[in-house]
Design a protein around this motif. Sequence first.
Motif, PDB file in Angstrom:
ATOM      1  N   ASN A   1      41.887  47.625  38.560  1.00  0.00           N
ATOM      2  CA  ASN A   1      42.042  47.069  37.235  1.00  0.00           C
ATOM      3  C   ASN A   1      40.984  46.938  36.462  1.00  0.00           C
ATOM      4  O   ASN A   1      40.080  46.457  36.634  1.00  0.00           O
ATOM      5  CB  ASN A   1      43.004  45.696  37.204  1.00  0.00           C
ATOM      6  CG  ASN A   1      43.176  45.202  35.617  1.00  0.00           C
ATOM      7  OD1 ASN A   1      42.927  46.090  34.654  1.00  0.00           O
ATOM      8  ND2 ASN A   1      43.707  43.956  35.521  1.00  0.00           N
TER       9      ASN A   1
ATOM     10  N   ASP B   1      48.799  38.604  28.238  1.00  0.00           N
ATOM     11  CA  ASP B   1      47.519  38.470  29.109  1.00  0.00           C
ATOM     12  C   ASP B   1      46.305  38.391  28.227  1.00  0.00           C
ATOM     13  O   ASP B   1      46.063  39.645  27.561  1.00  0.00           O
ATOM     14  CB  ASP B   1      47.767  39.687  29.986  1.00  0.00           C
ATOM     15  CG  ASP B   1      46.210  39.892  30.856  1.00  0.00           C
ATOM     16  OD1 ASP B   1      45.493  39.251  30.907  1.00  0.00           O
ATOM     17  OD2 ASP B   1      46.266  41.355  31.380  1.00  0.00           O
TER      18      ASP B   1
ATOM     19  N   GLU C   1      46.695  35.304  36.921  1.00  0.00           N
ATOM     20  CA  GLU C   1      46.368  36.619  36.313  1.00  0.00           C
ATOM     21  C   GLU C   1      46.817  37.944  37.329  1.00  0.00           C
ATOM     22  O   GLU C   1      47.315  38.824  37.344  1.00  0.00           O
ATOM     23  CB  GLU C   1      44.933  36.906  36.014  1.00  0.00           C
ATOM     24  CG  GLU C   1      44.349  38.123  35.694  1.00  0.00           C
ATOM     25  CD  GLU C   1      43.021  38.245  35.100  1.00  0.00           C
ATOM     26  OE1 GLU C   1      42.492  37.243  35.335  1.00  0.00           O
ATOM     27  OE2 GLU C   1      42.304  39.350  35.003  1.00  0.00           O
TER      28      GLU C   1
ATOM     29  N   LYS D   1      46.608  41.476  25.484  1.00  0.00           N
ATOM     30  CA  LYS D   1      47.845  42.282  25.588  1.00  0.00           C
ATOM     31  C   LYS D   1      49.343  41.810  25.530  1.00  0.00           C
ATOM     32  O   LYS D   1      49.320  40.396  26.399  1.00  0.00           O
ATOM     33  CB  LYS D   1      47.587  43.082  26.856  1.00  0.00           C
ATOM     34  CG  LYS D   1      46.842  44.291  27.005  1.00  0.00           C
ATOM     35  CD  LYS D   1      45.175  44.083  26.994  1.00  0.00           C
ATOM     36  CE  LYS D   1      45.073  43.246  27.994  1.00  0.00           C
ATOM     37  NZ  LYS D   1      43.427  43.066  28.353  1.00  0.00           N
TER      38      LYS D   1
HETATM   39 MG    MG Z   1      42.694  42.202  32.197  1.00  0.00          MG
END
Ligand code: MG
Length: 272
Positions: free
Chosen positions: A96, A6, A71, A13
Motif C-alpha cells: 500500500n 479510510d 487500518e 477515502k
Molecule cells: Mg492509507
Amino acid sequence: DAAGIDAGGTLVKIAYVKDGVRRLRKFRSDRLAEAADWLRKELPDAPLCLTGGKGAKLAALIGRETDMMPEFEATCAGIRLLLPPALGGSAFLLANVGTGTSVHVIDGERNLRIGGTGLGGGTIVGLARLLTGLDKYEAIVAAAAKGDRGTADLKVRHIYEGLEPPIDGDLTASNFGRVLPGAVIGSGEDGSISREDALASVIGMVGEAVATLCVHAAAAHGVKTVVYIGSSFNGNAPLRQAVESYTRFRGGEPHFVENGEFSGALGALLRL
Ligand code: MG
Ligand code: ATP
C-alpha cells in the motif's frame, strides 16, 4: 445506507452505499472538516465505520457514534473485493503506497504486516516541493512525466564504462549519483538539471526502493505476485512504470488494482 471511511495521512477515502448504489469518493486530509460536513449532509443516519491514522480525528468532527477498525485489517479485507479472480486464489504480497508504504502478506484468510518504508507518495510530494517549488500533486506528476532519469541517475553500466559489469548494467547503481559538483536545478543547460529531470528521478527513486523492498519481502515469503495499491499511483504513470519494470526486472510479478486505494474504506464498509 452505510459508509466505510479510510482517513489517511494525505487523503480521506470513502466507500458508501446510498439508495442501493455503491460509490467512491475522496477528500483531503488537511481539510477533514469538509469530509465531516459532507458525511453529515449526504449520509445523515447511515452507520459509519472509520479506519486510518486520521480516523479518530474525523470521527470527532462528525460528532455522532461511529465504528472504528484497525487500518491493516481494513485494507487486507477490502482488497479481496477488488482483486481479479485469477489473483484471489494464492498467496500474494500487498504493498500500500500511500503517504508512506506498508507491506503485507495475504494468504487466504490470513494477513500479516511484514514491513514498510517511509518512502512513499509523501516523499515524492515533499522532495518535489523542496527541489522545484512545485506544490500541487498534478503539477509535480505532469512535470516528472516530461523528465528524463538519465540526467541524474547513475546506472551500473556508467560505472563500468564499457567493461562487462557483474550485474545487469541497466540496474540503477545510484539514484541521483550522476549529479556533479555545483549542480543546481535550472533550465537544464550549462550543467543545471531541469525540474522535469529531477522529478523523474525522485519518482524513480521511490518506485525502485518500494519495488526492491517488495521483491525481497516476496521472495522471503515464497510468493511472486506483488499487488500495488495506494493513491500514489493515481495519475502517476512514471511511478507505475518504475515500480512495474523494477518489480519484473527483479523477478516479481507486479499487479496494479483499479481503485485499490479504496481498499481500506471498502474493508471498513464490509464491517458494517
Ligand atoms: Mg492509507
Ligand atoms: P497513509 O496510508 O500513509 O496514511 P493515505 O492513505 O492518505 O496515507 P493514499 O491516499 O493512498 O495515502 O496516497 C497518498 C499519496 O497519493 C500522496 O502522497 C500523493 O503522492 C498521491 N496523490 C494522489 N492524488 C493526490 C491528490 N489529489 N492530492 C495529493 N496527493 C495525491
